[in-house]
Write a protein that holds these residues in place. Sequence first.
Motif, PDB file in Angstrom:
ATOM      1  N   ALA A 127       1.740  -6.630   1.297  1.00  0.00           N
ATOM      2  CA  ALA A 127       2.044  -5.533   2.218  1.00  0.00           C
ATOM      3  C   ALA A 127       1.105  -5.579   3.423  1.00  0.00           C
ATOM      4  O   ALA A 127       1.547  -5.443   4.572  1.00  0.00           O
ATOM      5  CB  ALA A 127       1.929  -4.192   1.499  1.00  0.00           C
ATOM      6  N   GLU A 170       8.172  -1.455   9.140  1.00  0.00           N
ATOM      7  CA  GLU A 170       8.363  -0.604   7.966  1.00  0.00           C
ATOM      8  C   GLU A 170       8.301  -1.495   6.739  1.00  0.00           C
ATOM      9  O   GLU A 170       8.592  -2.689   6.817  1.00  0.00           O
ATOM     10  CB  GLU A 170       9.731   0.099   7.971  1.00  0.00           C
ATOM     11  N   LEU A 171       7.949  -0.886   5.614  1.00  0.00           N
ATOM     12  CA  LEU A 171       7.995  -1.582   4.333  1.00  0.00           C
ATOM     13  C   LEU A 171       8.947  -0.833   3.411  1.00  0.00           C
ATOM     14  O   LEU A 171       8.902   0.397   3.326  1.00  0.00           O
ATOM     15  CB  LEU A 171       6.609  -1.638   3.678  1.00  0.00           C
ATOM     16  N   LEU A 220       3.236   3.783  -4.516  1.00  0.00           N
ATOM     17  CA  LEU A 220       3.620   4.215  -3.179  1.00  0.00           C
ATOM     18  C   LEU A 220       2.455   4.899  -2.466  1.00  0.00           C
ATOM     19  O   LEU A 220       2.211   4.646  -1.282  1.00  0.00           O
ATOM     20  CB  LEU A 220       4.827   5.157  -3.244  1.00  0.00           C
ATOM     21  N   LEU A 268       0.055   2.289  -1.345  1.00  0.00           N
ATOM     22  CA  LEU A 268       0.591   1.576  -0.182  1.00  0.00           C
ATOM     23  C   LEU A 268       0.431   2.410   1.087  1.00  0.00           C
ATOM     24  O   LEU A 268      -0.015   1.904   2.120  1.00  0.00           O
ATOM     25  CB  LEU A 268       2.075   1.264  -0.381  1.00  0.00           C
ATOM     26  N   ALA A 269       0.820   3.670   1.006  1.00  0.00           N
ATOM     27  CA  ALA A 269       0.749   4.550   2.173  1.00  0.00           C
ATOM     28  C   ALA A 269      -0.681   4.688   2.682  1.00  0.00           C
ATOM     29  O   ALA A 269      -0.906   4.806   3.895  1.00  0.00           O
ATOM     30  CB  ALA A 269       1.336   5.920   1.841  1.00  0.00           C
ATOM     31  N   ILE A 318       6.661   3.845   4.902  1.00  0.00           N
ATOM     32  CA  ILE A 318       6.986   3.271   3.598  1.00  0.00           C
ATOM     33  C   ILE A 318       8.279   3.918   3.105  1.00  0.00           C
ATOM     34  O   ILE A 318       8.393   5.148   3.073  1.00  0.00           O
ATOM     35  CB  ILE A 318       5.871   3.559   2.560  1.00  0.00           C
ATOM     36  N   ALA A 343       5.615   8.768   0.448  1.00  0.00           N
ATOM     37  CA  ALA A 343       6.649   7.944   1.070  1.00  0.00           C
ATOM     38  C   ALA A 343       7.178   8.660   2.310  1.00  0.00           C
ATOM     39  O   ALA A 343       7.191   9.889   2.382  1.00  0.00           O
ATOM     40  CB  ALA A 343       7.783   7.691   0.084  1.00  0.00           C
TER      41      ALA A 343
END
Length: 176
Positions: free
Chosen positions: A96, A106-107, A126, A129-130, A137, A158
Amino acid sequence: LAQLVRRVAHAIDIPFTVGGGISSVEDVGILLDNGADKVSINSSAVRRPELISELAQKFGTQCIVVAIDAKQIENEWVVHLVGGKVPTERKLFEWADEAVARGAGELLFTSMDHDGTKEGFANEALRQLAARVSVPIIASGGAGSAQHFIDTFALGNADAALAASVFHFKEIRIPE
């Protein structure tokens, strides 16, 4: 695919993203010229990460979505290809980071462990990741109720959520 994209673009008045089998700058140009707003790449990006940079440079990051399918293996999120069937050497969070550094705007993260379960999204992954990346995301894999959408926004941080069968089979009505 270009003809289908053109027909969809004429039939709807909302932005839409096209993915599947995209592997070149030329592919993306054709799809965007026919009305797609964004493209989603996955396997082609894993196999040749430079593609992300090439697309972002030519078309801008705003229309490049990098989809990442991952499964947990021995408590580590491992990137998979072919709908979660083929594991790679890549790890979710590092991939990522690289995808964003190369120009992903965007992912789209699909937890293959959650996909189809209707038990909720992978909110912990999530959330991580964010916290790591500066791009939106999109959560995918696990939607089974309206509460799952609320949870992925509140707990997973998200920016958007994707679902299919719960809408196709009217288990959740889209206006809800």
